[in-house]
Write a protein that holds these residues in place. Structure first.
Motif, PDB file in Angstrom:
ATOM      1  N   THR A  20      11.604 -56.067  90.070  1.00 35.55           N
ATOM      2  CA  THR A  20      12.811 -55.751  89.326  1.00 35.55           C
ATOM      3  C   THR A  20      12.658 -56.202  87.876  1.00 35.55           C
ATOM      4  O   THR A  20      12.262 -57.340  87.606  1.00 35.55           O
ATOM      5  CB  THR A  20      14.048 -56.415  89.959  1.00 35.55           C
TER       6      THR A  20
ATOM      7  N   GLU B  30      14.042 -53.098  82.180  1.00 36.15           N
ATOM      8  CA  GLU B  30      13.743 -51.761  81.673  1.00 36.15           C
ATOM      9  C   GLU B  30      13.535 -50.732  82.784  1.00 36.15           C
ATOM     10  O   GLU B  30      13.903 -49.575  82.647  1.00 36.15           O
ATOM     11  CB  GLU B  30      12.515 -51.786  80.749  1.00 36.15           C
ATOM     12  N   SER B  31      12.948 -51.128  83.903  1.00 34.13           N
ATOM     13  CA  SER B  31      12.700 -50.184  84.997  1.00 34.13           C
ATOM     14  C   SER B  31      12.099 -50.935  86.182  1.00 34.13           C
ATOM     15  O   SER B  31      11.187 -51.740  86.005  1.00 34.13           O
ATOM     16  CB  SER B  31      11.740 -49.060  84.574  1.00 34.13           C
ATOM     17  N   ASN B  32      12.609 -50.663  87.370  1.00 38.85           N
ATOM     18  CA  ASN B  32      12.051 -51.269  88.576  1.00 38.85           C
ATOM     19  C   ASN B  32      10.830 -50.481  89.044  1.00 38.85           C
ATOM     20  O   ASN B  32      10.790 -49.248  88.942  1.00 38.85           O
ATOM     21  CB  ASN B  32      13.088 -51.292  89.695  1.00 38.85           C
ATOM     22  N   VAL B  33       9.855 -51.211  89.579  1.00 43.72           N
ATOM     23  CA  VAL B  33       8.612 -50.591  90.047  1.00 43.72           C
ATOM     24  C   VAL B  33       8.372 -51.001  91.496  1.00 43.72           C
ATOM     25  O   VAL B  33       8.430 -52.189  91.833  1.00 43.72           O
ATOM     26  CB  VAL B  33       7.407 -51.020  89.181  1.00 43.72           C
TER      27      VAL B  33
ATOM     28  N   ALA C 279      12.379 -46.801  89.661  1.00 47.64           N
ATOM     29  CA  ALA C 279      11.999 -45.849  88.616  1.00 47.64           C
ATOM     30  C   ALA C 279      10.596 -45.299  88.842  1.00 47.64           C
ATOM     31  O   ALA C 279      10.320 -44.129  88.552  1.00 47.64           O
ATOM     32  CB  ALA C 279      12.089 -46.499  87.243  1.00 47.64           C
ATOM     33  N   TYR C 280       9.690 -46.161  89.370  1.00 47.11           N
ATOM     34  CA  TYR C 280       8.305 -45.759  89.602  1.00 47.11           C
ATOM     35  C   TYR C 280       7.826 -46.333  90.923  1.00 47.11           C
ATOM     36  O   TYR C 280       8.175 -47.466  91.283  1.00 47.11           O
ATOM     37  CB  TYR C 280       7.390 -46.286  88.487  1.00 47.11           C
TER      38      TYR C 280
ATOM     39  N   ALA D 224      12.283 -41.616  91.969  1.00 50.59           N
ATOM     40  CA  ALA D 224      11.159 -42.392  91.450  1.00 50.59           C
ATOM     41  C   ALA D 224       9.986 -41.494  91.083  1.00 50.59           C
ATOM     42  O   ALA D 224       9.661 -40.542  91.796  1.00 50.59           O
ATOM     43  CB  ALA D 224      10.718 -43.422  92.493  1.00 50.59           C
TER      44      ALA D 224
ATOM     45  N   LEU E  10       3.538 -48.667  81.742  1.00 51.54           N
ATOM     46  CA  LEU E  10       4.914 -48.997  82.125  1.00 51.54           C
ATOM     47  C   LEU E  10       5.358 -50.372  81.616  1.00 51.54           C
ATOM     48  O   LEU E  10       5.983 -51.150  82.326  1.00 51.54           O
ATOM     49  CB  LEU E  10       5.079 -48.926  83.644  1.00 51.54           C
TER      50      LEU E  10
END
Length: 215
Positions: A31, A34-37, A59-60, A82, A111
């Motif tokens: 988490t 800017e963006s969760n991966v 997000a990815y 995603a 990323l």
């Protein structure tokens, strides 16, 4: 999902092989503002969909190698929106079940701080990921290139593996300095291990010795 570090969550335990129930797999959600991966894959992720959404969604999704490719990828993409990534050598296998957005080819940073490190050998497109958490730990996601077990660390040659590539990949990983190593599969309850630099070098040396014994 279970929180294991301030910014890292582990999915439910999956035992994908009835003939080998000691083998477990998990996915891990990182988490970030800017963006969760999401690293790896799990067929149980939609069971935690509400919790994942409350954490900011996905997000990815980054796969470490082809063994993580399942039809569930399309469902996850539909639910979370995603974007999906894997090494270019295994891109066609992903496209058979889901659209692909990111195809890795070389060692570079993606990323916003995730270092993509190709580590072929276990499979042609095996890839590791290194991330320096703002909470002070460096996470190394190794896929199945080297994985945790109840007796320490192991590596594994499957049909189609390339021994020379795997040796070179392990030597590359040996030179890194992770604080936490997270494998995709494990011969243990989970694949998460905290290590010192000396412990990590010893772990990789043991895996290299194991490969040498199999020669």
């Amino acid at each position: 999902m279970q929180q294991i570090y301030p910014d890292l969550w582990q999915s439910l335990t999956e035992r994908p092989f009835a003939e080998a129930p000691q083998v477990t797999t998990h996915a891990y959600l990182l988490t970030r503002p800017e963006s969760n991966v999401l690293f790896y894959n799990s067929s149980y992720l939609l069971e935690d969909a509400d919790q994942i959404e409350s954490l900011g969604g996905v997000a990815y999704q980054l796969l470490s190698h082809r063994d993580e490719i399942t039809p569930a990828l399309a469902d996850l993409r539909t639910h979370f929106g995603a974007k999906l990534g894997i090494h270019a050598r295994e891109a066609d296998e992903v496209r058979a079940v889901s659209p692909l957005d990111l195809a890795f080819e070389s060692r570079e940073t993606w990323l916003g701080g995730i270092e993509v490190i190709p580590t072929p050998g276990h499979s042609p497109g095996s890839t590791s990921f290194l991330y320096a958490s703002p909470h002070g730990q460096r996470y190394l996601f190794t896929g199945d290139t080297i994985f945790a077990s109840e007796r320490g660390w192991e590596t594994y040659l499957i049909r189609g593996s390339n021994r020379e590539d795997l040796v070179n990949s392990l030597k590359l990983l040996r030179g890194l300095k992770p604080d936490v190593v997270i494998s995709s599969a494990a011969v243990a309850p989970d694949g998460v291990r905290e290590v010192t630099p000396a412990q990590w070098r010893k772990a990789v040396d043991a895996a290299l010795e194991e490969l040498s014994a199999l020669a």
